[in-house]
Design an enzyme around this catalytic site. Structure first.
Site, short mmCIF file in Angstrom:
data_model
loop_
_atom_site.label_atom_id
_atom_site.label_comp_id
_atom_site.label_asym_id
_atom_site.label_seq_id
_atom_site.Cartn_x
_atom_site.Cartn_y
_atom_site.Cartn_z
N LYS A 113 57.39 54.88 35.28
CA LYS A 113 57.31 56.00 34.24
C LYS A 113 59.20 56.11 34.82
CE LYS A 113 53.41 58.26 33.46
NZ LYS A 113 52.27 59.35 32.39
N LYS A 196 47.63 48.69 31.14
CA LYS A 196 46.50 49.39 31.13
C LYS A 196 47.33 49.45 29.30
CE LYS A 196 47.98 53.46 32.77
NZ LYS A 196 46.93 54.91 32.77
N LYS A 199 48.21 56.34 26.97
CA LYS A 199 48.46 56.72 25.65
C LYS A 199 50.42 57.29 25.28
CE LYS A 199 45.89 60.80 27.53
NZ LYS A 199 46.35 61.52 28.96
#
Ligand code: AQP
Length: 333
Positions: A113, A196, A199
């Site tokens: 992230k 993966k 969202k």
């Protein structure tokens, strides 16, 4: 007694990965009579990355609606919002004094992230796994049903629990066990079978959202990446074909049959003819959840009441645990 805790961030709509990797298992765990369950919308986690503050409370209600629509029953499970129980943040600070920087730096989710921007990201993103540990330990949870991507964070929680016990010479926190169950603990992106389903991925075409209409589901599956080989005879032959394996995994999980059986049924067929069958299975499984979610969101009182009651029940458990931690750490006698 077994105590189960888990949560999801209201960063955006839930997707098929959240559902098959975690939420569906939560619903199955409601069948266990000898367990207490807490399911949380972890809104404090959702603000660790840039977000729209005007949308946060609505996003929180939408996640709660998705929980209920998928089968979480507020009479059987404690359903609440993380920020409604201040014990989480209070315990987080205490645990943060024991969390080693080196271990936090090794968290792959933080690295993913933060990207190349580690100097500029907020402390909240870095400390995310400590807050997650507090979420779990505030209830002395024994079992944590999550998708495979959360395994490393769970290890850190276990580590913090034993650091606390050793440092203060107590046998206070249990070692929470990850429950990585079900046929699809890691659902992959529809456009790249090596990353993966997420969202926060830029393209909405990478994921199926629980709120998607049948038309959207159909469009996304039709456009999902595959290869030009037919379905093989055995599952082993799907190794090295991540996109094909992902679609087979999704089909099996939604249809409730083993992957081997899916491969057997469609052996020799091209993915062009497998996809319509997958669309049917996906729409049949997800449409009732989507419809129920929409109904619940039309009258938000029901969700808000359930969350308010849930927070009271949750705090009845976490407040004495926090008080005990404060006593052990010497704040009170
Ligand atoms: N692709 C996935 N396959 C299986 N399980 C998954 N989970 C998430 N993605 C997959 C599981 O869903 C739960 C929700 O976790 P979260 O809301 O904390 O979000 P996350 O794990 O960081 O993943 P997301 O949904 O992709 O959100 P963003 O993009 O906001 O980070 C967890 O149990 C997780 O394992």
């Amino acid at each position: 007694m077994k105590r189960i805790f888990s949560g999801m961030q209201p960063t955006s709509q839930l997707h098929l990965g959240n559902y098959l990797g975690a939420l569906k298992n939560w619903v199955d765990l409601q069948k266990e009579n000898d367990a207490e369950r807490l399911f949380c919308v972890v809104d404090l986690h959702a603000v660790t990355m840039p977000y729209d503050h005007k949308q946060l409370s609505q996003a929180t209600l939408e996640i709660a609606a998705a929980y209920i629509a998928a089968g979480i029953d507020p009479k059987k499970s404690i359903l609440f919002v993380q920020s409604h129980a201040p014990e989480h943040s209070q315990l987080m600070w205490l645990l943060a004094t024991m969390a080693q920087m080196g271990k936090l730096e090794r968290m792959t989710q933080f690295k993913d992230k933060a990207g190349k921007n580690t100097e500029r990201v907020g402390l909240g993103l870095f400390a995310y796994p400590v807050l997650m540990a507090a979420d779990i330990l505030a209830y002395k949870a024994t079992h944590v049903p999550v998708g495979e991507d959360q395994k490393q964070h769970l290890e850190l929680t276990r580590d913090l629990a034993s650091t606390f016990n050793t440092r203060y010479g107590v046998d206070f926190f249990p070692q929470p066990e990850p429950v990585i169950a079900g046929p699809a603990p890691r659902v992959m992106s529809l456009r790249d079978g090596t990353s993966k389903m997420s969202k926060s991925a830029d393209s909405d075409m990478t994921r199926i959202n629980l709120i998607d209409t049948p038309d959207m589901i159909s469009k996304k599956i039709k456009k999902a990446k595959t290869d030009s080989d037919p379905m093989p005879e055995t599952l082993e032959e799907l190794e090295g074909r991540p996109e094909a394996m992902n679609l087979v995994t999704i089909y099996a999980a939604l249809a409730g049959i083993p992957k081997e059986e899916v491969v057997r049924q469609y052996a020799g067929q091209m993915f062009g003819s497998f996809k319509p069958a997958l669309i049917d299975v996906a729409v049949n499984h997800l449409a009732p959840i989507t419809n129920r979610m929409n109904e619940l969101l039309e009258n938000k009182d029901q969700i808000e009441d359930a969350l308010r009651e849930g927070a009271v029940k949750a705090r009845k458990i976490s407040s004495p645990i926090l008080a005990e931690v404060q006593k052990i750490m010497g704040f009170t006698k």
